[in-house]
Design a protein around this motif. Structure first.
Motif, PDB file in Angstrom:
ATOM      1  N   LYS A  34       0.769  -1.666  -0.047  1.00 30.32           N
ATOM      2  CA  LYS A  34       0.267   0.197  -0.117  1.00 30.32           C
ATOM      3  C   LYS A  34       1.290   1.538  -0.146  1.00 30.32           C
ATOM      4  O   LYS A  34       2.575   1.421   0.614  1.00 30.32           O
ATOM      5  CB  LYS A  34      -1.344   0.303   0.976  1.00 30.32           C
ATOM      6  N   ASN A  35       0.420   2.441  -0.777  1.00 29.54           N
ATOM      7  CA  ASN A  35       1.404   3.673  -1.230  1.00 29.54           C
ATOM      8  C   ASN A  35       2.608   2.970  -1.084  1.00 29.54           C
ATOM      9  O   ASN A  35       3.441   4.510  -1.080  1.00 29.54           O
ATOM     10  CB  ASN A  35       1.365   4.249   0.454  1.00 29.54           C
ATOM     11  N   SER A  36       2.781   2.253  -1.473  1.00 32.08           N
ATOM     12  CA  SER A  36       4.975   2.032  -2.274  1.00 32.08           C
ATOM     13  C   SER A  36       5.198   2.828  -3.038  1.00 32.08           C
ATOM     14  O   SER A  36       6.141   2.572  -3.840  1.00 32.08           O
ATOM     15  CB  SER A  36       4.765   0.003  -2.184  1.00 32.08           C
ATOM     16  N   LEU A  37       4.157   3.091  -4.095  1.00 34.93           N
ATOM     17  CA  LEU A  37       4.385   4.054  -5.190  1.00 34.93           C
ATOM     18  C   LEU A  37       5.135   5.303  -4.739  1.00 34.93           C
ATOM     19  O   LEU A  37       6.401   6.059  -5.447  1.00 34.93           O
ATOM     20  CB  LEU A  37       3.894   4.415  -6.345  1.00 34.93           C
ATOM     21  N   TRP A  38       5.007   5.956  -3.705  1.00 38.12           N
ATOM     22  CA  TRP A  38       5.367   6.972  -2.725  1.00 38.12           C
ATOM     23  C   TRP A  38       6.805   6.834  -2.865  1.00 38.12           C
ATOM     24  O   TRP A  38       8.499   7.065  -3.365  1.00 38.12           O
ATOM     25  CB  TRP A  38       5.123   7.744  -1.704  1.00 38.12           C
ATOM     26  N   ALA A  39       7.058   5.605  -1.974  1.00 36.73           N
ATOM     27  CA  ALA A  39       8.956   4.969  -1.976  1.00 36.73           C
ATOM     28  C   ALA A  39       9.621   4.959  -2.435  1.00 36.73           C
ATOM     29  O   ALA A  39      10.138   5.268  -3.224  1.00 36.73           O
ATOM     30  CB  ALA A  39       8.936   3.978  -1.000  1.00 36.73           C
ATOM     31  N   PHE A  40       8.851   4.404  -4.205  1.00 38.11           N
ATOM     32  CA  PHE A  40       9.572   3.430  -5.118  1.00 38.11           C
ATOM     33  C   PHE A  40      10.345   5.277  -5.601  1.00 38.11           C
ATOM     34  O   PHE A  40      10.900   5.396  -6.291  1.00 38.11           O
ATOM     35  CB  PHE A  40       8.680   3.221  -6.014  1.00 38.11           C
ATOM     36  N   SER A  41       8.908   5.916  -6.159  1.00 37.72           N
ATOM     37  CA  SER A  41       9.126   7.646  -7.020  1.00 37.72           C
ATOM     38  C   SER A  41      10.692   8.203  -6.107  1.00 37.72           C
ATOM     39  O   SER A  41      11.132   8.763  -6.516  1.00 37.72           O
ATOM     40  CB  SER A  41       7.953   8.145  -6.854  1.00 37.72           C
ATOM     41  N   GLY A  42      10.716   7.545  -4.296  1.00 41.56           N
ATOM     42  CA  GLY A  42      10.911   8.292  -3.461  1.00 41.56           C
ATOM     43  C   GLY A  42      12.493   8.337  -3.881  1.00 41.56           C
ATOM     44  O   GLY A  42      13.922   8.519  -3.888  1.00 41.56           O
ATOM     45  N   LEU A  43      12.760   6.954  -3.724  1.00 44.50           N
ATOM     46  CA  LEU A  43      14.192   6.120  -4.320  1.00 44.50           C
ATOM     47  C   LEU A  43      14.929   6.460  -5.018  1.00 44.50           C
ATOM     48  O   LEU A  43      15.647   6.963  -5.514  1.00 44.50           O
ATOM     49  CB  LEU A  43      13.850   4.838  -3.911  1.00 44.50           C
ATOM     50  N   LEU A  44      13.893   7.407  -6.571  1.00 46.20           N
ATOM     51  CA  LEU A  44      14.540   7.130  -7.827  1.00 46.20           C
ATOM     52  C   LEU A  44      14.892   8.448  -7.885  1.00 46.20           C
ATOM     53  O   LEU A  44      15.802   8.985  -8.036  1.00 46.20           O
ATOM     54  CB  LEU A  44      13.021   6.738  -8.894  1.00 46.20           C
ATOM     55  N   ILE A  45      14.017   9.898  -7.059  1.00 47.53           N
ATOM     56  CA  ILE A  45      14.652  10.595  -6.757  1.00 47.53           C
ATOM     57  C   ILE A  45      15.325  10.610  -6.093  1.00 47.53           C
ATOM     58  O   ILE A  45      16.197  11.391  -6.362  1.00 47.53           O
ATOM     59  CB  ILE A  45      13.455  11.582  -6.118  1.00 47.53           C
ATOM     60  N   ALA A  46      16.152   9.854  -4.677  1.00 52.37           N
ATOM     61  CA  ALA A  46      16.922  10.131  -4.222  1.00 52.37           C
ATOM     62  C   ALA A  46      17.944   9.434  -5.338  1.00 52.37           C
ATOM     63  O   ALA A  46      19.300   9.686  -4.969  1.00 52.37           O
ATOM     64  CB  ALA A  46      16.919   8.971  -3.133  1.00 52.37           C
ATOM     65  N   LEU A  47      18.214   7.719  -5.928  1.00 46.38           N
ATOM     66  CA  LEU A  47      18.893   8.036  -6.576  1.00 46.38           C
ATOM     67  C   LEU A  47      19.344   9.152  -7.918  1.00 46.38           C
ATOM     68  O   LEU A  47      21.209   9.164  -7.883  1.00 46.38           O
ATOM     69  CB  LEU A  47      18.290   6.481  -7.931  1.00 46.38           C
ATOM     70  N   LEU A  48      18.342   9.458  -7.896  1.00 43.30           N
ATOM     71  CA  LEU A  48      18.641  10.370  -8.898  1.00 43.30           C
ATOM     72  C   LEU A  48      20.106  11.661  -8.122  1.00 43.30           C
ATOM     73  O   LEU A  48      20.853  12.060  -9.157  1.00 43.30           O
ATOM     74  CB  LEU A  48      17.655  11.264  -9.611  1.00 43.30           C
ATOM     75  N   MET A  49      19.689  12.196  -6.920  1.00 43.31           N
ATOM     76  CA  MET A  49      20.096  13.944  -6.498  1.00 43.31           C
ATOM     77  C   MET A  49      21.475  12.817  -5.899  1.00 43.31           C
ATOM     78  O   MET A  49      22.567  13.474  -6.617  1.00 43.31           O
ATOM     79  CB  MET A  49      19.230  13.228  -5.315  1.00 43.31           C
ATOM     80  N   ASP A  50      21.393  11.347  -5.975  1.00 42.85           N
ATOM     81  CA  ASP A  50      23.010  10.717  -5.206  1.00 42.85           C
ATOM     82  C   ASP A  50      24.067  10.735  -6.756  1.00 42.85           C
ATOM     83  O   ASP A  50      25.072  11.241  -6.753  1.00 42.85           O
ATOM     84  CB  ASP A  50      22.927   9.798  -4.689  1.00 42.85           C
ATOM     85  N   VAL A  51      23.148  10.519  -7.911  1.00 43.15           N
ATOM     86  CA  VAL A  51      23.934  10.133  -9.626  1.00 43.15           C
ATOM     87  C   VAL A  51      24.051  11.418 -10.031  1.00 43.15           C
ATOM     88  O   VAL A  51      26.044  11.880 -10.583  1.00 43.15           O
ATOM     89  CB  VAL A  51      23.638   9.447 -10.735  1.00 43.15           C
ATOM     90  N   VAL A  52      23.715  12.265  -9.807  1.00 43.51           N
ATOM     91  CA  VAL A  52      23.887  14.086  -9.849  1.00 43.51           C
ATOM     92  C   VAL A  52      24.597  14.943  -8.805  1.00 43.51           C
ATOM     93  O   VAL A  52      26.161  15.078  -9.545  1.00 43.51           O
ATOM     94  CB  VAL A  52      22.538  14.967  -9.980  1.00 43.51           C
ATOM     95  N   SER A  53      24.852  13.928  -8.051  1.00 44.25           N
ATOM     96  CA  SER A  53      25.447  14.670  -7.041  1.00 44.25           C
ATOM     97  C   SER A  53      26.852  14.322  -6.942  1.00 44.25           C
ATOM     98  O   SER A  53      28.265  14.939  -7.035  1.00 44.25           O
ATOM     99  CB  SER A  53      25.168  15.051  -5.638  1.00 44.25           C
ATOM    100  N   LEU A  54      26.926  12.609  -7.394  1.00 42.51           N
ATOM    101  CA  LEU A  54      28.226  12.343  -8.171  1.00 42.51           C
ATOM    102  C   LEU A  54      29.313  12.573  -8.978  1.00 42.51           C
ATOM    103  O   LEU A  54      30.548  12.918  -9.105  1.00 42.51           O
ATOM    104  CB  LEU A  54      28.592  11.075  -7.969  1.00 42.51           C
ATOM    105  N   THR A  55      28.085  12.795 -10.004  1.00 38.27           N
ATOM    106  CA  THR A  55      28.817  13.445 -11.295  1.00 38.27           C
ATOM    107  C   THR A  55      29.402  14.315 -11.537  1.00 38.27           C
ATOM    108  O   THR A  55      30.506  15.101 -11.733  1.00 38.27           O
ATOM    109  CB  THR A  55      27.939  13.351 -12.524  1.00 38.27           C
ATOM    110  N   PHE A  56      28.917  15.313 -10.608  1.00 37.30           N
ATOM    111  CA  PHE A  56      29.613  16.897  -9.478  1.00 37.30           C
ATOM    112  C   PHE A  56      30.680  16.334  -9.513  1.00 37.30           C
ATOM    113  O   PHE A  56      32.049  16.940  -9.902  1.00 37.30           O
ATOM    114  CB  PHE A  56      28.964  17.497  -9.182  1.00 37.30           C
ATOM    115  N   PHE A  57      31.048  15.501  -7.548  1.00 37.75           N
ATOM    116  CA  PHE A  57      32.381  15.549  -8.005  1.00 37.75           C
ATOM    117  C   PHE A  57      33.227  15.163  -8.816  1.00 37.75           C
ATOM    118  O   PHE A  57      34.440  15.492  -8.586  1.00 37.75           O
ATOM    119  CB  PHE A  57      32.053  14.538  -6.139  1.00 37.75           C
ATOM    120  N   ALA A  58      32.497  13.960  -9.334  1.00 33.27           N
ATOM    121  CA  ALA A  58      33.552  13.655 -10.665  1.00 33.27           C
ATOM    122  C   ALA A  58      33.760  14.405 -11.489  1.00 33.27           C
ATOM    123  O   ALA A  58      35.386  14.544 -11.792  1.00 33.27           O
ATOM    124  CB  ALA A  58      33.055  12.479 -11.638  1.00 33.27           C
TER     125      ALA A  58
END
Ligand SMILES: Nc1ncnc2c1ncn2[C@@H]1O[C@H](COP(=O)(O)OP(=O)(O)OP(=O)(O)O)[C@@H](O)[C@H]1O
Length: 665
Positions: A34-58
């Motif tokens: 129930k309501n797992s789509l929110w968690a899933f979307s949140g994780l996708l955004i978190a993944l994007l945040m991590d990858v973008v910041s890592l790319t920036f550091f790179a």
């Protein structure tokens, strides 16, 4: 019996299609709750945040490294702005903000770690994929800069710098190669793992709760066509296409960001006009594509029907040959193929209409830049170079904004596949949830050592026909029951009810648990595999020693099948066509000898045996102390049963002793 809902076919781009997509796509990455789509979307955004910041550091790291290692002249020419920018970032709170973004992303993953602990690999691969997309875009931008410097030094005849940059150009290409390679490999590998997971999941659910039987025509109804095709092909298409769209959309977003900046500086009007053009174009193609979903859905179904027609012929080759039914079979297969062609014809027409529209859209996209920018040039507000620059930026952005328009055929095909998988998934879920249909009366089952039927009313799964009314019966230990009656009166159906396959009706059945029952149909099931797995079915091959297998063969008078088979129990043949029906029936008895069930159900299980062999196998059952219920027509069967249940017209029945029954014949 579960009344599965009829297949819900949806042929629109709507929320239901989206829901189906999520139902199938999400579980590999996050459990469906129930309501797992929110968690899933949140994780996708978190993944994007991590990858973008890592790319920036790179980027910061590579720039600083490059500035330290590469010749100052090169750095000045190629990346002066970048080095200055990075230095500025290092002075500003920007770096700290990026670190914070990274930490927030990582925190979200930590918070949900319990749920995705077993799913870390797909997340890692997805993150890697997004990182590579950034990297390749960065490298592409870098290459355009280097190429520009190369050309400039060529024009200025600066030989030394030309050769130096050529070397750097080659070096950059060498670095780009493994990134490109990884970018080809990673989506395919992720697609493969995803397919493996999804197929396993579908298989587990298909075989769990006997869904495969319940969806079969022998059961309540055929709720979904060709489940085999959905599992084998639609799943593959789903994972492949989802990933390839993901990459395209991501690429498009990056292009959009970089070129919109350029276009906006040239003309705000042009940017807004472009947006309107793309939105209208997309809306029209979605409308047309909606039509295509249905046609593609039918195409998948008809292709599967056609293939099944051929498989059916292969499975029944001998019978067809005996009947000389080739002409009929060819006609049925040709008919199925004819439907494939007919629908494909519609597909071609709609695809042509769409591709004409796409051409139109493409050609006319060249006009707006002229209409908007050229007046600016004529009036002297912009210089000449701006025209070609804006045309380039316009076409890049248009390409990014028009993914749907240009790919509508592919998207419709994908939507059709999602529909097929979605409805299959939904039907499986319904069967899993409502093991029993609460709105209809059910025969209840209880486990006990013996067979007992109390006030049983047995109906067909569609509840259209009452087969037996108010049946009361109980068997004593080691007592055997023979069920007789005219064809079509419900003998096999009663066995189905005893085995727990059917429960449409009322009353109560008490019987040993499913693990203690072995079923012997008239045409025993021969699985694909060697002789050993054939004999031990439904158990795993390693469970019995060769000596035990040999003993079982001996007891059912089948020892001789090893004579001309030097591979012994490892012999691999198409057993259902190699063994005679009588041999298959005896082999089924060998399975009983090995499994030693408490209870056996025989549906004309000795119909192909001679009287001597029939005597032998029934005596074997008696000696093993197995209770059994048989269905059969032969008078000789009375010798091996104590009680006879005779099914009479009008759903009536009577029981009598075997002797009484024999006397009446
Ligand atoms: N899945 C089903 N849905 C609806 N009716 C069914 C289904 N399967 C079988 N029937 C019907 O139930 C009736 C009883 O079938 P059943 O196979 O039990 O007969 P039988 O007595 O075993 O016949 P036979 O001696 O020829 O094997 C038949 O009229 C058959 O058409």
């Amino acid at each position: 019996m579960t009344a599965s809902p009829p297949e819900i076919n949806r042929f629109r781009f709507d929320k239901k299609l989206w829901d189906s997509f999520i139902q199938i796509a999400q579980p590999y990455f996050y459990p469906l709750e129930k309501n797992s789509l929110w968690a899933f979307s949140g994780l996708l955004i978190a993944l994007l945040m991590d990858v973008v910041s890592l790319t920036f550091f790179a980027l910061v790291g590579v720039t600083k490294l490059g500035a330290a290692v590469l010749p100052a002249q090169f750095v000045d020419l190629v990346a002066k702005g970048l080095v200055q920018q990075v230095d500025a970032w290092l002075q500003s709170p920007f770096l700290g903000i990026c670190a914070l973004i990274f930490l927030v992303g990582a925190g979200v993953f930590a918070a949900f770690w319990r749920k995705i602990r077993h799913r870390w690999l797909p997340w890692l691969m997805l993150g890697g994929l997004i990182f590579l997309l950034f990297a390749i875009n960065g490298i592409n931008v870098g290459i355009t800069f280097i190429a520009r410097v190369l050309e400039n030094s060529l024009v200025a005849k600066e030989q030394a710098s030309f050769w130096q940059f050529l070397g750097i150009y080659v070096l950059t290409l060498v670095i780009a190669l493994p990134v490109r390679g990884a970018l080809s490999y990673l989506p395919l590998k992720l697609g493969l793992l995803w397919r493996e997971w999804l197929t396993d999941d579908f298989l587990r659910r298909y075989f769990g709760n006997r869904v495969y039987y319940r969806l079969d025509s022998n059961s309540a109804d055929t709720a979904v066509d060709n489940p085999d095709q959905r599992i084998t092909e639609d799943v593959k298409a789903f994972t492949d296409t989802t990933l390839s769209f993901l990459i395209q959309v991501f690429d498009a977003v990056l292009t959009l960001i970089s070129f919109t900046a350029i276009l906006w500086t040239v003309s705000k009007q042009l940017t807004l006009g472009l947006l309107a053009y793309a939105v209208i174009g997309t809306a029209i193609s979605v409308l047309a594509g909606t039509k295509l979903i249905r046609i593609n859905f039918d195409q998948l179904r008809l292709e599967a029907n056609f293939r099944y027609g051929m498989v059916h012929v292969r499975d029944n080759a001998e019978t067809i040959a005996f009947y000389q039914g080739e002409a009929q079979e060819r006609r049925q297969v040709r008919d199925r193929f004819g439907q494939v062609l007919l629908n494909f014809d519609r597909l071609i027409i709609w695809n042509t209409i769409l591709s004409v529209y796409q051409r139109f859209y493409d050609y006319f996209s060249r006009i707006p830049p002229y209409l908007i920018v050229v007046p600016l040039y004529f009036s002297g507000q912009q210089d000449f170079g701006v025209i070609s620059q804006s045309i380039l930026a316009f076409s890049q952005i248009l390409g990014a904004l028009s993914i749907i328009t240009y790919q509508i055929q592919e998207i419709s095909r994908f939507a059709a596949g999602v529909n097929r998988l979605g409805s299959f998934e939904q039907v499986m879920r319904t069967v899993e949830r409502t093991e029993t249909d609460r709105n209809r009366p059910q025969i209840s089952t209880e486990y006990g050592p013996l067979l007992r039927l109390v006030d049983v009313i047995l109906e067909t799964p569609d509840y259209r026909k009452v087969l037996v009314k108010d049946l009361n019966l109980s068997l004593a230990d080691q007592e055997a029951l023979l069920i007789v009656g005219p064809s079509g009166f419900g003998k096999t159906s009663l066995l189905r009810a005893i085995a727990g396959l059917w429960n449409s009706g009322q009353g109560q059945i008490e019987r040993p648990s499913t693990q203690d029952i072995l079923f012997l149909p008239q045409r025993p099931y021969m699985l694909l595999g060697n002789l050993r797995s054939q004999l031990v079915y439904p158990h795993a091959p390693g469970r019995f020693s060769d000596a035990e297998l040999l003993d079982a063969l001996e007891r059912v008078n089948l020892r001789y099948i090893l004579d001309d088979r030097p591979e012994g129990f490892d012999a691999l043949e198409d057993w259902s066509s190699v063994f005679s029906l009588g041999e298959q029936q005896r082999l089924a008895f060998a399975r009983i000898v090995l499994s030693r069930p408490k209870f056996a159900i025989l549906d004309e299980g000795t119909s192909a045996l001679d009287v001597a062999n029939e005597h032998r196998v029934y005596t074997l059952l008696r000696n093993l102390g197995i209770s059994y219920v048989s269905v059969g027509h032969r008078p000789t069967l009375c010798d091996f049963h104590e009680t006879v249940l005779e099914i009479l017209p009008e759903s009536q029945w009577r029981t009598l002793s075997a002797d009484e029954y024999r006397a009446q014949q």
